[in-house]
Motif scaffolding. Structure first.
Motif, PDB file in Angstrom:
ATOM      1  N   GLN A   1     -12.232  -0.999   4.084  1.00  0.00           N
ATOM      2  CA  GLN A   1     -10.935  -0.418   4.422  1.00  0.00           C
ATOM      3  C   GLN A   1      -9.837  -1.126   3.621  1.00  0.00           C
ATOM      4  OE1 GLN A   1      -9.871  -0.631   8.563  1.00  0.00           O
ATOM      5  NE2 GLN A   1      -8.688   1.265   8.458  1.00  0.00           N
ATOM      6  N   ILE A   2      -9.177  -0.340   2.769  1.00  0.00           N
ATOM      7  CA  ILE A   2      -8.157  -0.910   1.875  1.00  0.00           C
ATOM      8  C   ILE A   2      -6.923  -0.018   1.914  1.00  0.00           C
ATOM      9  CG2 ILE A   2      -7.646  -1.529  -0.541  1.00  0.00           C
ATOM     10  CD1 ILE A   2     -10.856  -1.549  -0.835  1.00  0.00           C
ATOM     11  N   VAL A   3      -5.762  -0.643   2.050  1.00  0.00           N
ATOM     12  CA  VAL A   3      -4.519   0.117   1.950  1.00  0.00           C
ATOM     13  C   VAL A   3      -3.784  -0.416   0.725  1.00  0.00           C
ATOM     14  CG1 VAL A   3      -2.308   0.652   3.039  1.00  0.00           C
ATOM     15  CG2 VAL A   3      -4.392   0.577   4.428  1.00  0.00           C
ATOM     16  N   ALA A   4      -3.449   0.506  -0.177  1.00  0.00           N
ATOM     17  CA  ALA A   4      -2.812   0.125  -1.441  1.00  0.00           C
ATOM     18  C   ALA A   4      -1.412   0.716  -1.452  1.00  0.00           C
ATOM     19  CB  ALA A   4      -3.627   0.696  -2.604  1.00  0.00           C
ATOM     20  N   CYS A   5      -0.387  -0.129  -1.558  1.00  0.00           N
ATOM     21  CA  CYS A   5       0.957   0.460  -1.639  1.00  0.00           C
ATOM     22  C   CYS A   5       1.490   0.327  -3.059  1.00  0.00           C
ATOM     23  CB  CYS A   5       1.902  -0.174  -0.621  1.00  0.00           C
ATOM     24  SG  CYS A   5       2.381  -1.861  -0.978  1.00  0.00           S
ATOM     25  N   GLU A   6       2.340   1.263  -3.422  1.00  0.00           N
ATOM     26  CA  GLU A   6       2.939   1.261  -4.754  1.00  0.00           C
ATOM     27  C   GLU A   6       4.335   1.861  -4.632  1.00  0.00           C
ATOM     28  OE1 GLU A   6       2.441   0.082  -7.970  1.00  0.00           O
ATOM     29  OE2 GLU A   6       4.398   1.039  -8.174  1.00  0.00           O
ATOM     30  N   GLY A   7       5.335   1.074  -5.083  1.00  0.00           N
ATOM     31  CA  GLY A   7       6.727   1.477  -4.922  1.00  0.00           C
ATOM     32  C   GLY A   7       7.199   2.560  -5.874  1.00  0.00           C
ATOM     33  N   GLN A   8       6.506   2.772  -6.976  1.00  0.00           N
ATOM     34  CA  GLN A   8       6.899   3.817  -7.925  1.00  0.00           C
ATOM     35  C   GLN A   8       6.094   5.075  -7.623  1.00  0.00           C
ATOM     36  OE1 GLN A   8       9.143   3.907 -10.188  1.00  0.00           O
ATOM     37  NE2 GLN A   8       9.746   1.751 -10.369  1.00  0.00           N
ATOM     38  N   PRO A   9       6.755   6.148  -7.141  1.00  0.00           N
ATOM     39  CA  PRO A   9       6.007   7.341  -6.731  1.00  0.00           C
ATOM     40  C   PRO A   9       5.093   7.902  -7.831  1.00  0.00           C
ATOM     41  CG  PRO A   9       8.314   7.519  -6.108  1.00  0.00           C
ATOM     42  CD  PRO A   9       8.194   6.264  -6.912  1.00  0.00           C
TER      43      PRO A   9
ATOM     44  N   SER B   1       7.954  -3.515   1.545  1.00  0.00           N
ATOM     45  CA  SER B   1       9.005  -3.857   2.511  1.00  0.00           C
ATOM     46  C   SER B   1       9.373  -2.682   3.417  1.00  0.00           C
ATOM     47  CB  SER B   1      10.246  -4.360   1.769  1.00  0.00           C
ATOM     48  OG  SER B   1      10.601  -3.435   0.764  1.00  0.00           O
ATOM     49  N   SER B   2       8.927  -1.458   3.069  1.00  0.00           N
ATOM     50  CA  SER B   2       9.191  -0.299   3.940  1.00  0.00           C
ATOM     51  C   SER B   2       7.964   0.060   4.761  1.00  0.00           C
ATOM     52  CB  SER B   2       9.571   0.931   3.116  1.00  0.00           C
ATOM     53  OG  SER B   2      10.549   0.627   2.200  1.00  0.00           O
ATOM     54  N   MET B   3       6.891  -0.683   4.624  1.00  0.00           N
ATOM     55  CA  MET B   3       5.651  -0.310   5.347  1.00  0.00           C
ATOM     56  C   MET B   3       5.711  -0.789   6.792  1.00  0.00           C
ATOM     57  SD  MET B   3       2.672  -1.129   2.652  1.00  0.00           S
ATOM     58  CE  MET B   3       1.331  -0.386   3.566  1.00  0.00           C
TER      59      MET B   3
ATOM     60  N   VAL C   1       3.289  -1.122  10.544  1.00  0.00           N
ATOM     61  CA  VAL C   1       2.025  -1.029  11.272  1.00  0.00           C
ATOM     62  C   VAL C   1       2.348  -0.271  12.555  1.00  0.00           C
ATOM     63  CG1 VAL C   1       0.270  -2.371  12.484  1.00  0.00           C
ATOM     64  CG2 VAL C   1       1.252  -3.265  10.363  1.00  0.00           C
ATOM     65  N   PRO C   2       1.668   0.751  12.981  1.00  0.00           N
ATOM     66  CA  PRO C   2       0.426   1.260  12.407  1.00  0.00           C
ATOM     67  C   PRO C   2       0.618   2.495  11.515  1.00  0.00           C
ATOM     68  CG  PRO C   2       0.698   2.163  14.602  1.00  0.00           C
ATOM     69  CD  PRO C   2       1.946   1.366  14.294  1.00  0.00           C
ATOM     70  N   ASP C   3       1.885   2.901  11.252  1.00  0.00           N
ATOM     71  CA  ASP C   3       2.084   4.166  10.523  1.00  0.00           C
ATOM     72  C   ASP C   3       1.450   4.128   9.127  1.00  0.00           C
ATOM     73  OD1 ASP C   3       3.609   4.355  12.723  1.00  0.00           O
ATOM     74  OD2 ASP C   3       5.532   4.636  11.706  1.00  0.00           O
ATOM     75  N   ASP C   4       1.665   3.014   8.414  1.00  0.00           N
ATOM     76  CA  ASP C   4       1.153   2.941   7.040  1.00  0.00           C
ATOM     77  C   ASP C   4      -0.112   2.112   6.935  1.00  0.00           C
ATOM     78  OD1 ASP C   4       3.498   4.313   5.965  1.00  0.00           O
ATOM     79  OD2 ASP C   4       4.577   2.493   6.520  1.00  0.00           O
ATOM     80  N   LEU C   5      -0.243   1.150   7.857  1.00  0.00           N
ATOM     81  CA  LEU C   5      -1.361   0.207   7.846  1.00  0.00           C
ATOM     82  C   LEU C   5      -1.902   0.215   9.278  1.00  0.00           C
ATOM     83  CD1 LEU C   5      -2.410  -2.058   5.852  1.00  0.00           C
ATOM     84  CD2 LEU C   5      -0.759  -3.592   6.926  1.00  0.00           C
ATOM     85  N   PRO C   6      -3.208   0.526   9.495  1.00  0.00           N
ATOM     86  CA  PRO C   6      -3.679   0.715  10.879  1.00  0.00           C
ATOM     87  C   PRO C   6      -3.489  -0.512  11.764  1.00  0.00           C
ATOM     88  CG  PRO C   6      -5.523   0.680   9.306  1.00  0.00           C
ATOM     89  CD  PRO C   6      -4.265   0.753   8.510  1.00  0.00           C
ATOM     90  N   ARG C   7      -3.613  -1.687  11.168  1.00  0.00           N
ATOM     91  CA  ARG C   7      -3.349  -2.948  11.892  1.00  0.00           C
ATOM     92  C   ARG C   7      -2.956  -3.978  10.840  1.00  0.00           C
ATOM     93  NH1 ARG C   7      -7.511  -6.421  10.866  1.00  0.00           N
ATOM     94  NH2 ARG C   7      -9.491  -5.517  10.225  1.00  0.00           N
ATOM     95  N   ARG C   8      -2.608  -5.178  11.281  1.00  0.00           N
ATOM     96  CA  ARG C   8      -2.262  -6.217  10.307  1.00  0.00           C
ATOM     97  C   ARG C   8      -3.478  -6.511   9.432  1.00  0.00           C
ATOM     98  NH1 ARG C   8       2.184  -9.946  11.111  1.00  0.00           N
ATOM     99  NH2 ARG C   8       3.703  -8.993  12.496  1.00  0.00           N
TER     100      ARG C   8
ATOM    101  N   ILE D   1       5.802 -11.427  -0.463  1.00  0.00           N
ATOM    102  CA  ILE D   1       4.763 -12.069   0.350  1.00  0.00           C
ATOM    103  C   ILE D   1       5.354 -12.557   1.677  1.00  0.00           C
ATOM    104  CG2 ILE D   1       3.105 -13.987   0.489  1.00  0.00           C
ATOM    105  CD1 ILE D   1       2.385 -13.579  -2.364  1.00  0.00           C
ATOM    106  N   ALA D   2       6.595 -13.061   1.638  1.00  0.00           N
ATOM    107  CA  ALA D   2       7.213 -13.535   2.891  1.00  0.00           C
ATOM    108  C   ALA D   2       7.325 -12.369   3.879  1.00  0.00           C
ATOM    109  CB  ALA D   2       8.576 -14.149   2.606  1.00  0.00           C
ATOM    110  N   HIS D   3       7.707 -11.196   3.385  1.00  0.00           N
ATOM    111  CA  HIS D   3       7.803 -10.019   4.259  1.00  0.00           C
ATOM    112  C   HIS D   3       6.427  -9.629   4.787  1.00  0.00           C
ATOM    113  CE1 HIS D   3       7.519  -5.677   5.021  1.00  0.00           C
ATOM    114  NE2 HIS D   3       8.703  -5.838   5.587  1.00  0.00           N
ATOM    115  N   ALA D   4       5.429  -9.645   3.901  1.00  0.00           N
ATOM    116  CA  ALA D   4       4.070  -9.257   4.311  1.00  0.00           C
ATOM    117  C   ALA D   4       3.559 -10.216   5.389  1.00  0.00           C
ATOM    118  CB  ALA D   4       3.132  -9.248   3.101  1.00  0.00           C
ATOM    119  N   ARG D   5       3.788 -11.510   5.208  1.00  0.00           N
ATOM    120  CA  ARG D   5       3.333 -12.499   6.210  1.00  0.00           C
ATOM    121  C   ARG D   5       3.932 -12.181   7.566  1.00  0.00           C
ATOM    122  NH1 ARG D   5       4.931 -16.982   2.739  1.00  0.00           N
ATOM    123  NH2 ARG D   5       6.615 -17.186   4.234  1.00  0.00           N
ATOM    124  N   GLU D   6       5.223 -11.808   7.552  1.00  0.00           N
ATOM    125  CA  GLU D   6       5.900 -11.586   8.835  1.00  0.00           C
ATOM    126  C   GLU D   6       5.507 -10.261   9.484  1.00  0.00           C
ATOM    127  OE1 GLU D   6      10.081 -12.274   8.426  1.00  0.00           O
ATOM    128  OE2 GLU D   6      10.458 -11.699  10.518  1.00  0.00           O
TER     129      GLU D   6
END
Ligand SMILES: C[S@@+](CC[C@H](N)C(=O)[O-])C[C@H]1O[C@@H](n2cnc3c(N)ncnc32)[C@H](O)[C@@H]1O
Length: 371
Positions: free
Chosen positions: A125-133, A160-162, A164-171, A193-198
């Motif tokens: 299970q992998i969620v890949a985000c990319e800011g450039q549409p 930074s706009s993602m 849980v759980p809308d974009d990522l099923p869990r942490r 990374i600071a945002h992702a950690r939080e």
């Protein structure tokens, strides 16, 4: 329609098209060009796509679309993908930690590379985000072609706009990211990374890369200096033009410029991505020049620790890295000599690194003591 071009959006274009049976090709191309000139590149690309729907292969629409896409998709993507050293080190690091149970978050997936490596290493299970549409769209297609679309979900958003759980099923249990520029911080890896950690990672998540260091060196190189300064030429005085010089770093390949290094590499910043925030930092160094010369620039680079012992660098000694080095030219070159240290002030605001160098004016005796 042309008078309204400035306030119109692509949503309006599509609406007009649905309501009136479609604007004509010429007006759409004009609209795309105007949006481009306003710096609204994504909307411009969309306008040209609609034009291409009307007439596949229209040359002006094709050119306009490509011009708009190029504004939001940097050229370095291609060179970066061909960097085998980068690939091998990330692949080794990913293979050594991924388990089928991990939920992997790939921040800034680009072409989908780190996500596909994770899938190949066994992640289910992998969620890949990319800011450039436009890039996210292509990543989806690359991933589908590779047959990994059953385990990789692409989210066309900045991390930074993602949510849980809308974009990522869990942490997520594992973060993989390669959002670094030649100076390490320029693509925003610290705040990202600071945002992702939080918000996006479990407390004991593995973070790849886990840390990084920045090294700097004083360099004599009239050729680098010329990339940012001009004086008397052809009988004219161009010094006024230097008001437009860059006071920030730019990227350049040191070995492509005749140069002499005037000091040993110096570690100026060390980052722990498990803990650090994007808080600005400042550090001062007393740098003893190794030889006498004229210091034109501070050249700097990073060493990224993907996992303990797996390190990736764009040091000038690394011939095959696609990253160039970061070069910050001094506004006025400084004459240096071994017995007179240079004071180097290094600071960052979380994203940009900046140096100030001044001669200390302090002479050191041959045994190193100040006079
Ligand atoms: C240097 S490229 C690396 C691409 C890919 N991960 C690879 O290693 O080949 C970084 C990509 O991350 C995207 N990006 C940077 N910061 C991001 C963020 N916070 N959220 C989502 N995408 C981001 C950029 O648009 C770019 O496509």
């Amino acid at each position: 329609m042309e008078e309204n071009v400035k306030s119109a959006s692509v949503v309006d274009i599509t609406k007009t098209r649905e309501e009136t049976g479609g604007p004509d090709l010429r007006k759409l191309i004009h609209w795309g060009n105007t949006l481009h000139d306003e710096g609204r590149y994504e909307e411009a690309a969309r306008a040209f796509e609609i034009a291409l729907d009307l007439e596949r292969g229209n040359w002006q629409a094709l050119i306009g679309h490509n011009r708009a896409i190029r504004r939001s998709v940097p050229r370095w993507h291609w060179e970066m993908l061909h960097d085998e050293e980068r690939f091998e080190l990330y692949d080794k690091a990913i293979r050594s930690v991924v388990t089928p149970e991990h939920l992997v978050l790939d921040v800034g997936t680009g072409s989908g590379l780190l996500s596909m490596m994770s899938a190949r290493a066994g992640a289910r299970q992998i969620v890949a985000c990319e800011g450039q549409p436009a890039v996210a769209d292509v990543a989806r297609r690359v991933i589908r072609k590779a047959g990994h679309d059953d385990v990789i979900k692409v989210v066309p958003k900045l991390s930074s706009s993602m949510r849980v759980p809308d974009d990522l099923p869990r942490r997520a249990d594992l973060l993989v990211t390669e959002t670094v520029d030649c100076a390490l911080l320029g693509e925003g890896i610290l705040p990202t990374i600071a945002h992702a950690r939080e918000h996006l990672l479990t407390e004991d998540a593995i973070i790849m890369p886990g840390g990084g260091r920045v090294f700097a060196q004083l360099v004599e190189s009239p050729s680098l200096h010329r990339k940012n300064h001009v004086g008397q030429l052809y009988g004219f005085d161009f010094t006024e033009f230097n008001e437009l010089s860059s006071i920030e770093y730019f990227d350049s390949r040191l070995r492509h410029h005749e140069h002499r290094t005037l000091s040993e590499p110096l570690e100026v910043f060390k980052f722990d991505f498990y803990r650090d925030t994007a808080e600005p930092r400042r550090a001062e160094f007393v740098v003893p020049p190794a030889v006498a010369g004229v210091c034109h620039a501070v050249v700097f680079w990073f060493e990224l620790e993907l996992l303990p012992g797996i390190r990736l660098t764009n040091s000038p000694e690394t011939p095959h890295t696609h990253w160039k080095q970061a070069v910050q030219c001094l506004p006025v070159p400084i004459q240096v000599q071994p017995d007179e240290p240079l004071l180097l002030d290094a600071r960052h605001d979380g994203v940009n690194i900046h140096f100030t160098a001044v001669a200390s004016g302090v002479r050191t005796a041959p045994d190193g003591a100040s006079e």
